[in-house]
Design a protein around this motif. Structure first.
Motif, mmCIF file in Angstrom:
data_model
loop_
_atom_site.group_PDB
_atom_site.id
_atom_site.type_symbol
_atom_site.label_atom_id
_atom_site.label_comp_id
_atom_site.label_asym_id
_atom_site.label_seq_id
_atom_site.Cartn_x
_atom_site.Cartn_y
_atom_site.Cartn_z
ATOM 1 N N VAL A 1 0.853 -1.186 0.000
ATOM 2 C CA VAL A 1 0.000 0.000 0.000
ATOM 3 C C VAL A 1 0.889 1.237 0.000
ATOM 4 C CG1 VAL A 1 -1.914 1.173 1.150
ATOM 5 C CG2 VAL A 1 -1.709 -1.320 1.321
ATOM 6 N N PHE A 2 0.971 1.913 -1.132
ATOM 7 C CA PHE A 2 1.797 3.121 -1.302
ATOM 8 C C PHE A 2 3.268 2.842 -0.986
ATOM 9 C CE2 PHE A 2 -2.143 4.644 1.040
ATOM 10 C CZ PHE A 2 -2.925 4.677 -0.095
ATOM 11 N N ALA A 3 3.727 1.628 -1.194
ATOM 12 C CA ALA A 3 5.090 1.253 -0.820
ATOM 13 C C ALA A 3 5.884 0.861 -2.058
ATOM 14 C CB ALA A 3 5.060 0.093 0.177
ATOM 15 N N PRO A 4 7.215 0.873 -1.967
ATOM 16 C CA PRO A 4 8.034 0.375 -3.083
ATOM 17 C C PRO A 4 7.734 -1.094 -3.362
ATOM 18 C CG PRO A 4 9.370 1.582 -1.488
ATOM 19 C CD PRO A 4 8.036 1.380 -0.854
ATOM 20 N N GLU B 1 0.806 3.858 -13.398
ATOM 21 C CA GLU B 1 0.409 2.481 -13.666
ATOM 22 C C GLU B 1 1.450 1.764 -14.516
ATOM 23 O OE1 GLU B 1 -3.522 2.056 -15.158
ATOM 24 O OE2 GLU B 1 -4.426 3.267 -13.581
ATOM 25 N N GLN B 2 2.040 2.476 -15.491
ATOM 26 C CA GLN B 2 3.074 1.858 -16.323
ATOM 27 C C GLN B 2 4.317 1.531 -15.502
ATOM 28 O OE1 GLN B 2 1.307 4.529 -17.128
ATOM 29 N NE2 GLN B 2 0.135 3.805 -18.903
ATOM 30 N N ARG B 3 4.653 2.405 -14.563
ATOM 31 C CA ARG B 3 5.826 2.145 -13.721
ATOM 32 C C ARG B 3 5.559 0.972 -12.780
ATOM 33 N NH1 ARG B 3 7.277 5.361 -10.221
ATOM 34 N NH2 ARG B 3 5.625 6.929 -10.164
ATOM 35 N N ARG C 1 6.021 -2.165 -14.850
ATOM 36 C CA ARG C 1 7.439 -2.449 -15.126
ATOM 37 C C ARG C 1 8.140 -3.022 -13.902
ATOM 38 N NH1 ARG C 1 7.114 2.496 -18.059
ATOM 39 N NH2 ARG C 1 8.042 3.642 -16.313
ATOM 40 N N SER C 2 7.710 -2.619 -12.719
ATOM 41 C CA SER C 2 8.361 -3.101 -11.500
ATOM 42 C C SER C 2 7.900 -4.497 -11.108
ATOM 43 C CB SER C 2 8.077 -2.134 -10.341
ATOM 44 O OG SER C 2 6.713 -2.191 -9.936
#
Length: 283
Positions: free
Chosen positions: A153-156, A199-201, A204-205
């Motif tokens: 949640v809102f985290a890396p 959303e794209q990032r 990719r992650s």
């Protein structure tokens, strides 16, 4: 506490399982990690600069804001997504608020965060949850294939490690801010806005995963001046805005209101992933 989840943990030095001994966690090779009096352990090892940790002030603001129930509809969605899970892990767990809500009657939870200030609070968030200090960007001190659900949640996001710790058929639930999040506060206070390529990032992650479902979670909130201050201070804008500047801008916003509260929108994207080889992608 940690005694309920120690079987999920591995030594960050050698990878062996850990066990609780008086005042510490210890592996079979003798590597030991002290237990803090608040009930958590730090499993950070090695040199180098760890990920950015939330400060004590940011964590305190988050605990007050979440404790007031402002994000309760989001917590309820995460609880539904975690229903039936036996083991729930929350990455970048902060105070453990969402993890505590996600645990069903038979589930145990594990919170990890880079901030010791956050983990001190997460360690007491739920009687069947344990908490450790760990960096999401490093190999996680968690055994392979033990988690039914990983919350982020809102985290890396560390895709390879999340895939490793999830069991076959497990799910990764990711929450990111939506494009309208905290509008009009973003405009009125000059806060950081949501990246249009978010959303794209995220995709990719998480190349190890396939997207199963994505939906918007939106609701309105009425916040007084304290609530506005806390929602700003608990997020990324806290790193970029001096306190005096924030206070002045909040005063100007409330001078324009006829009531002592402002209405704003909470807007989130809730995305559910499974590892690519296991997922059945919804069209």
């Amino acid at each position: 506490m940690l005694s309920d989840v120690v079987h999920l943990l591995v030594c960050p030095i050698c990878g062996q399982g850990l066990e609780t001994v008086p005042g510490a966690l210890r592996c079979g090779r003798g590597h030991a990690f002290d237990l803090a009096r608040q009930g958590y352990a730090s499993l950070l090892v090695g040199s180098g600069t760890p990920g950015t940790a939330d400060t004590a002030e940011m964590v305190a603001a988050r605990e007050r804001f979440l404790g007031a129930g402002h994000y309760e509809p989001l917590a309820a969605e995460l609880a539904r997504e975690s229903a039936g899970a036996r083991v729930v892990v929350e990455a970048g767990a902060g105070t453990g608020y969402y993890l505590a809500r996600a645990l069903g009657p038979e589930a145990v939870g594990l919170a990890f965060d880079i901030s010791k200030f956050a983990i001190r609070r997460a360690a007491r968030a739920h009687p069947r949850a344990g908490a450790v200090v760990a960096d999401v960007w490093r190999p996680l001190p968690i055994a392979d294939g033990v988690a039914d659900v990983v919350l982020d949640v809102f985290a890396p996001r560390n895709g390879p490690e999340f895939a490793r710790i999830l069991r076959t058929g497990g799910r990764l639930v990711v929450v990111t801010p939506g494009p309208g999040h905290l509008r009009p506060l973003v405009e009125g206070l000059g806060l950081l806005s949501v990246d249009q390529d978010k959303e794209q990032r995220v995709a990719r992650s998480l190349r190890e995963f396939s997207l199963v479902e994505r939906r918007a979670v939106e609701f309105t909130m009425e916040l007084d001046a304290d609530g506005v201050t806390e929602v700003v201070r608990m997020g990324p804008s806290a790193w970029h805005m001096p306190e005096a500047t924030l206070n002045a801008r909040i005063s100007r916003v409330f001078e324009q209101e006829t009531t002592k509260k402002v209405t704003t929108t909470a807007s989130f994207q809730l995305s559910i992933f499974q590892t690519a080889s296991r997922a059945r992608v919804v069209p």
